[in-house]
Design a protein around this motif. Structure first.
Motif, PDB file in Angstrom:
ATOM      1  N   SER A  80      19.498  35.392  72.117  1.00  0.00           N
ATOM      2  CA  SER A  80      19.502  34.375  73.164  1.00  0.00           C
ATOM      3  C   SER A  80      18.118  34.274  73.799  1.00  0.00           C
ATOM      4  CB  SER A  80      20.548  34.700  74.221  1.00  0.00           C
ATOM      5  OG  SER A  80      20.357  36.004  74.755  1.00  0.00           O
ATOM      6  N   ASN A 123      20.119  31.742  77.188  1.00  0.00           N
ATOM      7  CA  ASN A 123      20.569  30.499  76.572  1.00  0.00           C
ATOM      8  C   ASN A 123      20.790  30.694  75.071  1.00  0.00           C
ATOM      9  OD1 ASN A 123      21.193  27.802  76.230  1.00  0.00           O
ATOM     10  ND2 ASN A 123      19.054  27.161  76.065  1.00  0.00           N
ATOM     11  N   ARG A 127      25.243  28.247  69.923  1.00  0.00           N
ATOM     12  CA  ARG A 127      26.631  28.402  70.372  1.00  0.00           C
ATOM     13  C   ARG A 127      26.966  27.505  71.552  1.00  0.00           C
ATOM     14  NH1 ARG A 127      27.808  34.978  70.150  1.00  0.00           N
ATOM     15  NH2 ARG A 127      27.263  35.274  67.943  1.00  0.00           N
ATOM     16  N   HIS A 128      25.997  26.743  72.030  1.00  0.00           N
ATOM     17  CA  HIS A 128      26.194  25.844  73.155  1.00  0.00           C
ATOM     18  C   HIS A 128      26.767  26.585  74.363  1.00  0.00           C
ATOM     19  CE1 HIS A 128      26.476  23.208  69.521  1.00  0.00           C
ATOM     20  NE2 HIS A 128      25.570  22.543  70.203  1.00  0.00           N
ATOM     21  N   GLN A 129      26.107  27.681  74.723  1.00  0.00           N
ATOM     22  CA  GLN A 129      26.547  28.428  75.890  1.00  0.00           C
ATOM     23  C   GLN A 129      25.361  29.066  76.597  1.00  0.00           C
ATOM     24  OE1 GLN A 129      29.339  31.030  73.877  1.00  0.00           O
ATOM     25  NE2 GLN A 129      27.888  32.745  73.910  1.00  0.00           N
ATOM     26  N   PHE A 181      28.634  31.288  83.893  1.00  0.00           N
ATOM     27  CA  PHE A 181      28.704  31.061  82.451  1.00  0.00           C
ATOM     28  C   PHE A 181      29.063  29.598  82.209  1.00  0.00           C
ATOM     29  CE2 PHE A 181      31.111  30.976  78.412  1.00  0.00           C
ATOM     30  CZ  PHE A 181      30.120  31.472  77.557  1.00  0.00           C
ATOM     31  N   GLU A 182      28.332  28.951  81.286  1.00  0.00           N
ATOM     32  CA  GLU A 182      28.572  27.555  80.939  1.00  0.00           C
ATOM     33  C   GLU A 182      28.740  27.440  79.433  1.00  0.00           C
ATOM     34  OE1 GLU A 182      25.912  24.809  83.539  1.00  0.00           O
ATOM     35  OE2 GLU A 182      24.861  26.739  83.370  1.00  0.00           O
ATOM     36  N   LYS A 183      29.699  26.622  79.017  1.00  0.00           N
ATOM     37  CA  LYS A 183      30.033  26.472  77.598  1.00  0.00           C
ATOM     38  C   LYS A 183      30.374  25.023  77.309  1.00  0.00           C
ATOM     39  CE  LYS A 183      31.507  27.719  73.408  1.00  0.00           C
ATOM     40  NZ  LYS A 183      30.631  28.268  72.345  1.00  0.00           N
ATOM     41  N   GLN A 184      29.792  24.485  76.221  1.00  0.00           N
ATOM     42  CA  GLN A 184      30.131  23.116  75.835  1.00  0.00           C
ATOM     43  C   GLN A 184      31.547  23.071  75.280  1.00  0.00           C
ATOM     44  OE1 GLN A 184      27.237  20.411  73.801  1.00  0.00           O
ATOM     45  NE2 GLN A 184      28.742  20.483  72.132  1.00  0.00           N
ATOM     46  N   LEU A 195      31.184  20.145  79.702  1.00  0.00           N
ATOM     47  CA  LEU A 195      30.953  21.583  79.797  1.00  0.00           C
ATOM     48  C   LEU A 195      32.019  22.230  80.659  1.00  0.00           C
ATOM     49  CD1 LEU A 195      27.124  21.477  80.666  1.00  0.00           C
ATOM     50  CD2 LEU A 195      28.181  21.365  78.395  1.00  0.00           C
ATOM     51  N   THR A 197      32.681  25.561  83.145  1.00  0.00           N
ATOM     52  CA  THR A 197      31.872  26.479  83.948  1.00  0.00           C
ATOM     53  C   THR A 197      32.758  27.505  84.639  1.00  0.00           C
ATOM     54  OG1 THR A 197      31.977  25.104  85.956  1.00  0.00           O
ATOM     55  CG2 THR A 197      30.205  24.642  84.389  1.00  0.00           C
TER      56      THR A 197
END
Length: 320
Positions: A80, A123, A127-129, A181-184, A195, A197
């Motif tokens: 990351s 980032n 993994r889009h997170q 934590f953020e995830k698409q 997203l 959150t």
């Protein structure tokens, strides 16, 4: 000069002279260098109570990775990209009527705070997170300058001067740790992103847990591609909206310092709304190394007998 801004200037000078930290093959450091400022005020909705104004000043720079406190922040999975930043934040709060020179029992206390947040972002574009951890240090109380700041602004603009700041929450330290934590969750045609959150804070200022959604739509660069303004499109114009539910454990702006008991007035624990809903919507316009943001935020009542509240925010970010 306010001690928090003096700290910021010292670190800004440090980051401008220090060489970038050598890359780590397991946790490479991103090259982004950003400086941003935001100003929030409920005057945008012609009100002057509860959350009345706030400011942030944020620096993201690879050289901040040299600070030893980075070891207190999570690095995320191997591979990351790491970003390091420092944010200074000030917020001020008042009851419904600032003209009253007495304690408004049952209303929100006067309160102001300022703190420095050293944060680390991990980032993972593939993994889009994204994981953010932050260490927050500062103070709540008269030392934050809430009385002086609001009085000066109201005198300059010809508005009624606040008369109740002598009853504000007293000086107390702020020590906190925050994790987000953020995830698409979904994306469509390169112009829409949804997203998920989650966030938790353990602090003498705010202790809470939250979960929510963020929607971005328009001409935009992918959220997880970079923290900077460079990307696939030199021009960006998009709307964004958020919806967040928060479970409140402690709120020092309502209850006073966690380890102090000399406040003139606070709300009892039983008067605090333990679940709070917050939503926002706004527009972002960006071109190459410059970005402008305008956002409106709404929140449900935070204490028994309280009202819903709205405020606006303007922000600018420069990449350098």
């Amino acid at each position: 000069m306010h001690p928090l801004f003096l700290l910021f200037l010292v670190l800004l000078g440090f980051s401008s002279r220090a060489a970038p930290v050598p890359a780590d093959t397991l946790h490479p450091i991103g090259p982004d260098r950003l400086l941003s400022y935001t100003y929030a005020n409920d005057l945008f909705f012609r009100t002057d109570y509860y959350f009345t104004q706030g400011m942030t000043l944020t620096l993201v720079h690879p050289a901040l990775a040299r600070l030893p406190v980075r070891h207190l922040l999570l690095s995320g999975p191997s591979g990351s990209t790491q970003y390091y930043g420092l944010r200074l934040r000030y917020d001020g709060f008042t009851p419904l009527r600032i003209q009253d020179p007495f304690i408004r029992v049952g209303d929100r206390p006067y309160a102001a705070y300022g703190y420095a947040s050293f944060f680390r972002i991990s980032n993972q574009p593939a993994r889009h997170q994204l994981l953010t951890t932050a260490l927050e240090l500062g103070f709540i109380g008269p030392a934050a300058g809430g009385k002086e700041l609001q009085t000066a602004i109201h005198r300059a603009t010809g508005n009624a001067e606040p008369r109740g700041w002598d009853f504000q929450i007293r000086n107390a330290p702020i020590v906190g740790y925050r994790l987000a934590f953020e995830k698409q969750l979904a994306a469509a045609s390169g112009h829409v992103e949804l997203l998920g959150t989650t966030e938790a804070s353990l602090s003498t200022l705010y202790t809470y847990a939250s979960t929510g959604l963020r929607l971005r739509a328009g001409r935009l660069n992918p959220y997880f591609s970079s923290l900077g303004l460079a990307g696939q499109s030199s021009w960006q114009l998009y709307g964004q909206a958020t919806l967040e539910g928060r479970l409140i454990g402690y709120d020092a702006t309502l209850q006073g310092g966690l380890f102090t008991s000399n406040d003139p007035y606070t709300l009892a624990a039983g008067a605090i709304c333990r679940t709070v809903l917050r939503s926002s919507g706004g527009l972002v316009l960006a071109h190459e190394k410059l970005s402008f943001e305008a956002t409106a935020t709404w929140t449900s009542p935070e204490f028994t007998g309280g009202r819903t509240h709205r405020w606006g925010l303007l922000g600018v970010t420069v990449a350098f």
